[in-house]
Design an enzyme around this catalytic site. Structure first.
Site, PDB file in Angstrom:
ATOM      1  N   ASP A 198       0.848  -1.196   0.000  1.00  0.00           N
ATOM      2  CA  ASP A 198       0.000   0.000   0.000  1.00  0.00           C
ATOM      3  C   ASP A 198       0.886   1.250   0.000  1.00  0.00           C
ATOM      4  O   ASP A 198       1.496   1.593   1.014  1.00  0.00           O
ATOM      5  CB  ASP A 198      -0.904  -0.019   1.238  1.00  0.00           C
ATOM      6  CG  ASP A 198      -1.960   1.078   1.157  1.00  0.00           C
ATOM      7  OD1 ASP A 198      -1.588   2.247   0.890  1.00  0.00           O
ATOM      8  OD2 ASP A 198      -3.150   0.791   1.349  1.00  0.00           O
ATOM      9  N   ASP A 201      -0.063   4.087   2.591  1.00  0.00           N
ATOM     10  CA  ASP A 201       0.304   3.739   3.973  1.00  0.00           C
ATOM     11  C   ASP A 201       1.798   3.818   4.189  1.00  0.00           C
ATOM     12  O   ASP A 201       2.275   4.353   5.185  1.00  0.00           O
ATOM     13  CB  ASP A 201      -0.152   2.306   4.306  1.00  0.00           C
ATOM     14  CG  ASP A 201      -1.603   2.263   4.770  1.00  0.00           C
ATOM     15  OD1 ASP A 201      -2.207   3.338   4.946  1.00  0.00           O
ATOM     16  OD2 ASP A 201      -2.128   1.135   4.937  1.00  0.00           O
TER      17      ASP A 201
HETATM   18  N1  URA Z   1      -2.867   0.871  -4.274  1.00  0.00           N
HETATM   19  C1  URA Z   1      -1.701   0.592  -3.641  1.00  0.00           C
HETATM   20  O1  URA Z   1      -1.226   1.376  -2.820  1.00  0.00           O
HETATM   21  N2  URA Z   1      -1.073  -0.550  -3.936  1.00  0.00           N
HETATM   22  C2  URA Z   1      -1.550  -1.442  -4.833  1.00  0.00           C
HETATM   23  O2  URA Z   1      -0.917  -2.468  -5.066  1.00  0.00           O
HETATM   24  C3  URA Z   1      -2.772  -1.134  -5.479  1.00  0.00           C
HETATM   25  C4  URA Z   1      -3.410   0.027  -5.201  1.00  0.00           C
END
Ligand code: URA
Length: 206
Positions: A198, A201
């Site tokens: 992510d 994050d």
């Molecule tokens: N958003 C993200 O941060 N990572 C992904 O793999 C897909 C969408």
């Protein structure tokens, strides 16, 4: 059109981002560093016009950007691609589009759309993770609703899945997409594989 931004140095920096052992502080620093490499590449594809100037010695010709640029990061992860653009173009205008992903439907839900005047502007949409392409596509719809033609919009990403590219091609034919890697695809939760997890994050340390 798809532009793949590639170099061994960029690949080295991307490896730091992909590594799950990379701490948030280094992740953030590295993402910011990569944003310079990406900005340098994207700015090669912007239209310039010839202008006359005077150096301290004599008249000569130079160039300036034809259509002013607006950068539009998609919150939150898009903020990670901002630094390079604002350092190279200190007066660049900015807009923000806030979309979160509904975890059941994987569809984007809009919570913010703040854009400056978009007439005769080139819009750079910053979305590092082009996964399903739904968020990028929704952001581009919001910009098109204000009368901007797709030829004046560029989508700037860090990693892309083939599904995301396909989605954008279907919904926004002729869109110019930039990415640093075409990854394998998406997992069941619609994360990019191998990806980097992510991005929002990890960039924000949340
Ligand atoms: N958003 C993200 O941060 N990572 C992904 O793999 C897909 C969408």
């Amino acid at each position: 059109m798809l532009t793949l931004i590639k170099s061994p140095f960029l690949e080295y920096k991307l490896t730091i981002l992909r590594n799950k052992r990379t701490k948030n502080s280094l992740f953030r620093q590295t993402m910011n560093e990569i944003s310079y490499l990406i900005a340098a590449e994207v700015l090669k594809h912007i239209k310039f016009k010839k202008i006359k100037i005077q150096t301290p010695i004599q008249n000569t010709y130079g160039n300036e950007i034809s259509n002013p640029l607006i950068i539009v990061p998609i919150l939150r992860a898009g903020l990670g691609l901002v630094e390079g653009f604002v350092k190279f173009l200190p007066n660049v205008e900015k807009g923000h589009i806030g979309l979160y992903r509904d975890e059941q439907t994987y569809q984007p839900v809009e919570y913010l759309c703040k854009l400056p005047k978009v007439n005769n502007r080139t819009i750079l949409v910053l979305d590092p993770m082009l996964a399903t392409g739904n968020s990028s596509s929704a952001a581009i719809d919001l910009i098109k609703e204000r009368g901007v033609k797709v030829k004046n919009i560029k989508l700037v990403s860090l990693l892309a899945a083939p599904e995301g590219i396909e989605n954008l091609r279907k919904n926004h034919n002729d869109l110019h997409i930039f990415t640093c890697s075409l990854d394998k695809g998406l997992n069941k939760k619609k994360y990019i594989v191998p990806g980097l997890g992510d991005a929002g994050d990890r960039y924000m340390g949340t």
